[in-house]
Design a protein around this motif. Structure first.
Motif, PDB file in Angstrom:
ATOM      1  N   GLY A 342      11.054  -6.482  12.758  1.00 35.01           N
ATOM      2  CA  GLY A 342      11.902  -7.698  13.040  1.00 35.01           C
ATOM      3  C   GLY A 342      12.450  -8.010  11.797  1.00 35.01           C
ATOM      4  O   GLY A 342      12.898  -9.236  11.891  1.00 35.01           O
ATOM      5  N   ALA A 343      12.601  -7.185  10.572  1.00 36.99           N
ATOM      6  CA  ALA A 343      13.432  -7.597   9.582  1.00 36.99           C
ATOM      7  C   ALA A 343      14.689  -7.579   9.782  1.00 36.99           C
ATOM      8  O   ALA A 343      15.406  -6.343  10.144  1.00 36.99           O
ATOM      9  CB  ALA A 343      12.759  -6.615   8.552  1.00 36.99           C
ATOM     10  N   ASP A 344      15.464  -8.327   8.923  1.00 38.75           N
ATOM     11  CA  ASP A 344      16.922  -8.340   8.800  1.00 38.75           C
ATOM     12  C   ASP A 344      17.158  -7.638   7.471  1.00 38.75           C
ATOM     13  O   ASP A 344      16.215  -7.119   6.693  1.00 38.75           O
ATOM     14  CB  ASP A 344      17.585  -9.698   8.992  1.00 38.75           C
ATOM     15  CG  ASP A 344      17.185 -10.577   7.954  1.00 38.75           C
ATOM     16  OD1 ASP A 344      17.382 -11.813   8.128  1.00 38.75           O
ATOM     17  OD2 ASP A 344      16.345 -10.251   6.966  1.00 38.75           O
ATOM     18  N   LEU A 345      18.616  -7.337   6.894  1.00 40.20           N
ATOM     19  CA  LEU A 345      18.729  -6.755   6.000  1.00 40.20           C
ATOM     20  C   LEU A 345      18.296  -7.432   4.623  1.00 40.20           C
ATOM     21  O   LEU A 345      17.872  -6.832   3.508  1.00 40.20           O
ATOM     22  CB  LEU A 345      20.340  -6.692   5.567  1.00 40.20           C
ATOM     23  CG  LEU A 345      20.879  -5.989   4.475  1.00 40.20           C
ATOM     24  CD1 LEU A 345      20.352  -4.723   4.257  1.00 40.20           C
ATOM     25  CD2 LEU A 345      22.596  -6.176   4.526  1.00 40.20           C
ATOM     26  N   ALA A 346      18.351  -8.872   4.565  1.00 39.13           N
ATOM     27  CA  ALA A 346      17.901  -9.614   3.253  1.00 39.13           C
ATOM     28  C   ALA A 346      16.233  -9.497   3.097  1.00 39.13           C
ATOM     29  O   ALA A 346      15.930  -8.981   1.992  1.00 39.13           O
ATOM     30  CB  ALA A 346      18.144 -10.931   3.687  1.00 39.13           C
ATOM     31  N   THR A 347      15.611  -9.448   4.314  1.00 43.77           N
ATOM     32  CA  THR A 347      14.131  -9.303   4.236  1.00 43.77           C
ATOM     33  C   THR A 347      13.830  -7.812   3.718  1.00 43.77           C
ATOM     34  O   THR A 347      12.919  -7.755   2.800  1.00 43.77           O
ATOM     35  CB  THR A 347      13.400  -9.637   5.261  1.00 43.77           C
ATOM     36  OG1 THR A 347      13.838 -10.807   5.953  1.00 43.77           O
ATOM     37  CG2 THR A 347      11.849  -9.637   5.412  1.00 43.77           C
ATOM     38  N   THR A 348      14.347  -6.669   4.300  1.00 44.34           N
ATOM     39  CA  THR A 348      14.168  -5.466   3.982  1.00 44.34           C
ATOM     40  C   THR A 348      14.597  -5.227   2.326  1.00 44.34           C
ATOM     41  O   THR A 348      13.627  -4.463   1.885  1.00 44.34           O
ATOM     42  CB  THR A 348      14.858  -4.443   5.105  1.00 44.34           C
ATOM     43  OG1 THR A 348      14.730  -4.777   6.376  1.00 44.34           O
ATOM     44  CG2 THR A 348      14.447  -3.014   4.717  1.00 44.34           C
ATOM     45  N   THR A 349      15.644  -5.764   2.053  1.00 47.66           N
ATOM     46  CA  THR A 349      16.225  -5.519   0.613  1.00 47.66           C
ATOM     47  C   THR A 349      14.986  -6.046  -0.273  1.00 47.66           C
ATOM     48  O   THR A 349      14.749  -5.646  -1.193  1.00 47.66           O
ATOM     49  CB  THR A 349      17.597  -6.058   0.422  1.00 47.66           C
ATOM     50  OG1 THR A 349      18.278  -5.479   1.517  1.00 47.66           O
ATOM     51  CG2 THR A 349      17.879  -5.587  -0.894  1.00 47.66           C
ATOM     52  N   GLU A 350      14.670  -7.188  -0.009  1.00 49.34           N
ATOM     53  CA  GLU A 350      13.746  -8.043  -0.798  1.00 49.34           C
ATOM     54  C   GLU A 350      12.256  -7.087  -0.680  1.00 49.34           C
ATOM     55  O   GLU A 350      11.708  -6.849  -1.934  1.00 49.34           O
ATOM     56  CB  GLU A 350      13.531  -9.548  -0.214  1.00 49.34           C
ATOM     57  CG  GLU A 350      12.318 -10.307  -1.003  1.00 49.34           C
ATOM     58  CD  GLU A 350      11.996 -11.597  -0.491  1.00 49.34           C
ATOM     59  OE1 GLU A 350      12.631 -11.714   0.766  1.00 49.34           O
ATOM     60  OE2 GLU A 350      11.223 -12.023  -0.878  1.00 49.34           O
ATOM     61  N   ILE A 351      12.039  -6.679   0.316  1.00 50.02           N
ATOM     62  CA  ILE A 351      10.598  -5.901   0.237  1.00 50.02           C
ATOM     63  C   ILE A 351      10.947  -4.615  -0.713  1.00 50.02           C
ATOM     64  O   ILE A 351       9.905  -3.989  -1.341  1.00 50.02           O
ATOM     65  CB  ILE A 351      10.170  -5.567   1.684  1.00 50.02           C
ATOM     66  CG1 ILE A 351       9.905  -6.706   2.503  1.00 50.02           C
ATOM     67  CG2 ILE A 351       9.055  -4.440   1.475  1.00 50.02           C
ATOM     68  CD1 ILE A 351       9.509  -6.476   3.939  1.00 50.02           C
ATOM     69  N   ALA A 352      11.888  -3.985  -0.560  1.00 49.28           N
ATOM     70  CA  ALA A 352      12.351  -2.565  -1.302  1.00 49.28           C
ATOM     71  C   ALA A 352      12.566  -3.057  -2.743  1.00 49.28           C
ATOM     72  O   ALA A 352      11.799  -2.190  -3.547  1.00 49.28           O
ATOM     73  CB  ALA A 352      13.474  -1.808  -0.748  1.00 49.28           C
ATOM     74  N   GLU A 353      13.059  -3.932  -3.140  1.00 50.08           N
ATOM     75  CA  GLU A 353      13.081  -4.518  -4.529  1.00 50.08           C
ATOM     76  C   GLU A 353      12.037  -4.883  -5.114  1.00 50.08           C
ATOM     77  O   GLU A 353      11.513  -4.466  -6.297  1.00 50.08           O
ATOM     78  CB  GLU A 353      14.191  -5.479  -4.581  1.00 50.08           C
ATOM     79  CG  GLU A 353      15.745  -5.215  -4.341  1.00 50.08           C
ATOM     80  CD  GLU A 353      16.154  -4.200  -5.557  1.00 50.08           C
ATOM     81  OE1 GLU A 353      17.269  -3.855  -5.534  1.00 50.08           O
ATOM     82  OE2 GLU A 353      15.241  -4.280  -6.602  1.00 50.08           O
ATOM     83  N   ARG A 354      11.118  -5.467  -4.286  1.00 50.66           N
ATOM     84  CA  ARG A 354       9.793  -5.840  -5.036  1.00 50.66           C
ATOM     85  C   ARG A 354       8.851  -4.663  -5.144  1.00 50.66           C
ATOM     86  O   ARG A 354       8.300  -4.636  -6.259  1.00 50.66           O
ATOM     87  CB  ARG A 354       9.172  -6.803  -4.040  1.00 50.66           C
ATOM     88  CG  ARG A 354       7.680  -7.373  -4.339  1.00 50.66           C
ATOM     89  CD  ARG A 354       7.310  -8.499  -3.619  1.00 50.66           C
ATOM     90  NE  ARG A 354       7.097  -8.066  -2.002  1.00 50.66           N
ATOM     91  CZ  ARG A 354       7.766  -8.654  -1.112  1.00 50.66           C
ATOM     92  NH1 ARG A 354       8.675  -9.621  -1.264  1.00 50.66           N
ATOM     93  NH2 ARG A 354       7.370  -8.114   0.053  1.00 50.66           N
ATOM     94  N   ILE A 355       9.021  -3.706  -4.258  1.00 51.27           N
ATOM     95  CA  ILE A 355       7.955  -2.457  -4.321  1.00 51.27           C
ATOM     96  C   ILE A 355       8.666  -1.776  -5.577  1.00 51.27           C
ATOM     97  O   ILE A 355       7.787  -1.145  -6.598  1.00 51.27           O
ATOM     98  CB  ILE A 355       7.908  -1.550  -3.051  1.00 51.27           C
ATOM     99  CG1 ILE A 355       7.211  -2.321  -2.131  1.00 51.27           C
ATOM    100  CG2 ILE A 355       7.455  -0.208  -3.389  1.00 51.27           C
ATOM    101  CD1 ILE A 355       7.296  -1.989  -0.807  1.00 51.27           C
ATOM    102  N   ARG A 356      10.029  -1.637  -5.884  1.00 50.60           N
ATOM    103  CA  ARG A 356      10.724  -0.715  -7.017  1.00 50.60           C
ATOM    104  C   ARG A 356      10.289  -1.182  -8.237  1.00 50.60           C
ATOM    105  O   ARG A 356       9.869  -0.871  -9.117  1.00 50.60           O
ATOM    106  CB  ARG A 356      12.207  -0.721  -6.692  1.00 50.60           C
ATOM    107  CG  ARG A 356      12.978   0.009  -7.725  1.00 50.60           C
ATOM    108  CD  ARG A 356      14.209  -0.405  -8.001  1.00 50.60           C
ATOM    109  NE  ARG A 356      14.431  -1.737  -8.393  1.00 50.60           N
ATOM    110  CZ  ARG A 356      13.963  -2.255  -9.755  1.00 50.60           C
ATOM    111  NH1 ARG A 356      13.826  -1.354 -10.529  1.00 50.60           N
ATOM    112  NH2 ARG A 356      14.266  -3.453 -10.208  1.00 50.60           N
TER     113      ARG A 356
END
Length: 415
Positions: A342-356
């Motif tokens: 249920g994630a949108d682009l902003a949420t998915t990008t935030e998760i990816a950047e946090r992990i990176r």
């Protein structure tokens, strides 16, 4: 004091209550209709009877009016005492003058005089026969003519006691019959509700038994061909699907042995489920594909145990970086897959950047002693697809991952 509401009742009692209310309302309406019809009939009957008495008396009164014989008129009106319901009678001549009257003992003279004055406007020669009914009395005004010559008017006033007595008798009879019919139909409705509720209660008992025992191998047998039969067959189909799912889960290991994350097979199943849910709820979901940068060099320079340690620590970073209802999986080798429900682009990008950022800042202390700094490249895609086309989400994320590597690694790219 707690009052038991209809929602708290068992369905069998709800049916009985609803049937009882319907029967009661139907009987009440029919009783009111019958009561009104009886009242209308009795009203007409009372007025017709008084009209007949007026016609007979008027026929005998012609001679007395023609000769202005008050004594004969008195005798004829006095004969009305044989009818206990006639309280007052009087006859006027053609000039509207009182010729004779009869007053029953039960009728006060003042009341008779008041009624006589009240109906005086209705006794005009051209008015014809007039009749009416009030709450306690009914009356007839009957013109007396001879060869089309108006001789006078006869007025009769009678009580409604006989009509009300018949109405009371009818009400008792109607009430008793209605209660008897209601009780009989209520008993019949209790028997009928068993026909409708027994299959449902049996199904409910089976559901509770299976839910308690977790024995999904059980099936419910039925020969019914109606909607209850469809309900039974639908429940059996649901049990069959549960059995198939359990058998599948028992055959597949859902966890990657090295990292403790979900394995590829479980990740793809979860992807299909999330895609189906996203389609149904008209939502999007995020897919992140992650690859460890220069992982082959780690294996070549420090050995496969060091590579395994790096993968394990990255797995822990992934678990800490996603939401509780997301899924992190080892997709193969040094590739990882993240499913963001249920994630949108902003949420998915935030998760990816946090992990990176977490991986880039982490120091990998190897068992042999040296420390490594490792980075990851991530490609993500946000969208929705049918379950049978869910792999397109991963393919889009894979293309974004390829661009991240081409752009210099240690970065996030979106499809």
């Amino acid at each position: 004091m707690n009052v038991l509401s209809l929602d708290q009742l068992s369905i069998r009692y709800k049916l009985v209550v609803l049937l009882g209310l319907s029967l009661g309302l139907g009987l009440l309406v029919s009783s009111l209709v019958a009561l009104y019809s009886t009242f209308a009939a009795e009203r007409q009957s009372s007025l017709r009877a008084l009209h007949q008495i007026a016609a007979i008396t008027s026929e005998n009164m012609r001679a007395a009016l023609a000769f202005h014989d008050a004594q004969s008129a008195d005798k004829m009106l006095a004969a009305l005492h044989t009818n206990p319901h006639i309280h007052y009678a009087f006859v006027e001549n053609e000039h509207g003058q009182l010729l004779s009257q009869y007053l029953a003992p039960a009728m006060p003279a003042s009341a008779a005089k008041a009624w006589q004055a009240r109906i005086k406007p209705l006794m005009a020669p051209q008015a014809g026969v007039h009749e009416g009914m009030e709450r306690t009395h009914h009356y007839v005004l009957y013109p007396i003519t001879l060869d089309d010559t108006h001789l006078g008017t006869l007025a009769l006033l009678a009580d409604n006691d006989a009509m009300y007595a018949k109405m009371r008798s009818f009400m008792w009879l109607q009430g008793g019959a209605s209660l008897l019919i209601f009780a009989s139909l209520l008993l019949l409705s209790w028997r009928l509700q068993l026909i409708f509720t027994r299959p449902m209660l049996q199904l409910l008992a089976s559901m509770r038994r299976i839910g308690h025992s977790k024995d999904y191998t059980a099936t419910l047998g039925t020969l019914r061909t109606d909607e209850f039969g469809e309900l039974y067959r639908g429940f059996n189909a649901m049990l069959h699907e549960i059995r198939q799912r359990d058998e599948l889960l028992s055959r597949l290991a859902t966890t990657d042995a090295l990292t403790g994350l979900a394995n590829r097979g479980h990740a793809l199943e979860t992807l299909q489920a999330m895609a189906t849910r996203a389609q149904r709820k008209h939502e999007s979901m995020g897919v992140i594909l992650l690859d460890v940068d220069h992982f082959k060099q780690v294996n070549d320079q420090h050995g496969h145990p060091a590579g395994d340690q790096v993968l394990q620590e990255i797995a822990r970073i992934l678990q800490a970086g996603i939401r509780t209802y997301d899924l992190a999986a080892r997709y193969g080798g040094e590739e990882f897959l993240l499913l963001c429900d249920g994630a949108d682009l902003a949420t998915t990008t935030e998760i990816a950047e946090r992990i990176r950022a977490s991986v880039a800042s982490h120091r990998f202390v190897l068992a042999q002693g040296p420390q490594l700094q490792v980075t990851v490249s991530l490609g993500l895609h946000v969208g929705s697809a049918r379950a049978d086309a869910a792999m397109a989400l991963i393919e889009a994320a894979d293309q974004a991952l390829y661009r991240a590597k081409q752009a210099g690694r240690n970065r996030v790219e979106s499809a």
